[in-house]
Design an enzyme around this catalytic site. Structure first.
Site, PDB file in Angstrom:
ATOM      1  N   ASP A  56     -10.114   3.695  -3.201  1.00  0.00           N
ATOM      2  CA  ASP A  56     -10.561   2.636  -2.818  1.00  0.00           C
ATOM      3  C   ASP A  56     -12.341   2.524  -3.327  1.00  0.00           C
ATOM      4  O   ASP A  56     -12.903   3.541  -3.428  1.00  0.00           O
ATOM      5  CB  ASP A  56     -10.832   2.624  -1.192  1.00  0.00           C
ATOM      6  CG  ASP A  56      -9.470   2.415  -0.744  1.00  0.00           C
ATOM      7  OD1 ASP A  56      -8.565   2.109  -1.410  1.00  0.00           O
ATOM      8  OD2 ASP A  56      -9.408   2.066   0.535  1.00  0.00           O
ATOM      9  N   ASP A  61       0.819  -1.257   0.054  1.00  0.00           N
ATOM     10  CA  ASP A  61      -0.088   0.003  -0.161  1.00  0.00           C
ATOM     11  C   ASP A  61       0.810   1.506   0.021  1.00  0.00           C
ATOM     12  O   ASP A  61       1.959   1.090  -0.086  1.00  0.00           O
ATOM     13  CB  ASP A  61      -0.938  -0.200   1.315  1.00  0.00           C
ATOM     14  CG  ASP A  61      -2.442   0.546   1.094  1.00  0.00           C
ATOM     15  OD1 ASP A  61      -2.441   1.305   0.048  1.00  0.00           O
ATOM     16  OD2 ASP A  61      -3.109   0.384   1.768  1.00  0.00           O
TER      17      ASP A  61
END
Ligand code: GLA
Length: 401
Positions: free
Chosen positions: A203, A148
């Site tokens: 997201d 990430d």
């Protein structure tokens, strides 16, 4: 001058030696990830249950392989030697035992970390520990790393992801490297040599076409992501995929919307990573997720990402060239009422300018196979006439007769 030549030679050779593991994702990876449903509320029993469900529900048989633990699997602190450790309450037997359980079922195991000092949920990040962390993953028999991008301050994304790629290579265990940098520094321009898949957006959230703001960032509905990134298809191919994010199938949209979402992720050659609770999934959800004919389009060995053919009168029409001169075609009803499709093959030039492929319906006839209803709808010598429900989809495969 001599010095410059030496420096250049060194730089070129470093570049030549640094490589990702090849051959690990020749078709888009298929699997499950904990984040969309569980956030950091994960534990050993949940993961074992998910592995069991892969077998019981026919998901392994349909091609799903990776079980990936997202953020929240670690203890809040590294140990005295700086090693990452699994949260001892959530994962009392540690990661190696979990990997063993998953491997014994013929499945593969993935973990998450982050290029920054901390993960997005505040657990220890890999910054400064890349090689050490890669060795831990290898020693636990991990097969897949999602990496990430939180708390990275002014790091160069390309540099940070190359460091982790090299660390994985040095650790010696082949792992799929999933870049999760949200598309901020356009990974499709540089990540082909670095990872096997890269996120193209912020997201996902479980809605058809919404944007949900969280201050400095937003979550995106299915069609927002598609529209945001429909123009980067040429960089996708065997071993390197645009990742449209983990799926929201089974997470609250209608069954029709789930079918369209799944069809589109398949057309886009996106990794198909389930994000729902498989322990309580409805029959309809599993029917969608385990549809081998649709998955076959995603897994086609040419690995060409599909593209928008048209979007008129509230119908999105997408095409994807397949091996053996076959094509996948998807019609999505964007309207809030059912729509009649009447598609005249003679009136449309079907082709893909990116690679010069053409579907010659004037000189050839193609069989039209409905991939959700598992039946043949005649052939291209007649118009394709079908009613499509609200936000539902008709996905067909066209095979030369
Ligand atoms: C970011 C990623 C998500 C998830 C969370 C975990 O938001 O994009 O997919 O991994 O972090 O904290």
């Amino acid at each position: 001058m001599k010095k410059i030549v030496i420096v250049l030679t060194i730089l070129i050779s470093i570049n030549t030696f640094a490589q990702k593991f090849e051959g690990l994702a020749e078709t888009p990876p298929l699997g499950w990830n904990s984040w969309n449903t569980f956030g950091t509320d994960i534990n050993e029993q949940l993961v074992k249950d998910v592995a069991d469900k892969f077998i019981e529900l026919g998901l392994k048989d349909a091609g799903y392989e990776y079980i990936v633990l997202d953020d929240g699997w670690m203890a809040k602190e590294r140990d005295a030697n700086g090693n990452l450790i699994a949260d001892p309450v959530k994962f009392p037997n540690g990661m190696k035992a979990l990997a063993e359980y998953i491997h014994a079922k013929g499945l593969k195991f993935g973990l998450y970390n982050c290029a920054g000092s901390e993960t997005c949920a505040g657990y220890p990040g890999s910054r400064g520990y890349e090689y050490q962390d890669a060795r831990s993953y290898a020693s636990w028999d991990v097969d897949y790393l999602k990496y990430d991008w939180c708390n990275t301050e002014k790091l160069s994304a390309e540099g940070a992801y190359m460091t982790m790629r090299d660390a994985l290579k040095a650790a010696g265990r082949p792992m799929v490297f999933s870049i999760c940098e949200w598309g901020d520094s356009e990974p499709w321009k540089w990540a082909k040599e670095v990872g096997h898949l890269w996120r193209v957006s912020g997201d996902i959230i479980n809605c058809w076409d919404c944007e949900v703001g969280h201050g400095s960032w937003s979550s995106w509905g299915v069609w927002k992501i598609i529209n945001m990134r429909k123009d980067i298809r040429k960089v996708a191919g065997p071993g390197h995929w645009n990742d449209f994010d983990m799926m929201e199938v089974g997470n609250g949209m209608t069954d029709a919307e789930d079918r369209s979402h799944f069809a589109m992720w398949s057309m886009l050659a996106s990794p198909l990573i389930m994000g729902n609770d498989l322990r309580i999934a409805s029959k309809e959800t599993i029917k969608t997720l385990a549809n081998k004919e649709v998955i076959g389009i995603n897994q086609d060995k040419l690995g060409i990402q599909g593209f928008r053919f048209s979007n008129e009168n509230n119908v999105e029409v997408w095409l994807k060239p397949l091996a053996n001169n076959e094509w996948a075609m998807t019609f999505v009803n964007m309207d809030s009422k059912p729509i009649e499709i009447d598609f005249d093959w003679e009136k449309h030039e079907i082709g893909d300018d990116l690679n010069g492929r053409r579907m010659d319906t004037k000189n050839n006839t193609f069989k039209v196979r409905d991939l959700y209803n598992h039946k043949n709808l005649g052939d291209t010598s007649n118009n394709l006439k079908v009613e499509i429900g609200v936000h539902d989809v008709l996905m067909v495969k066209l095979e030369k007769i």
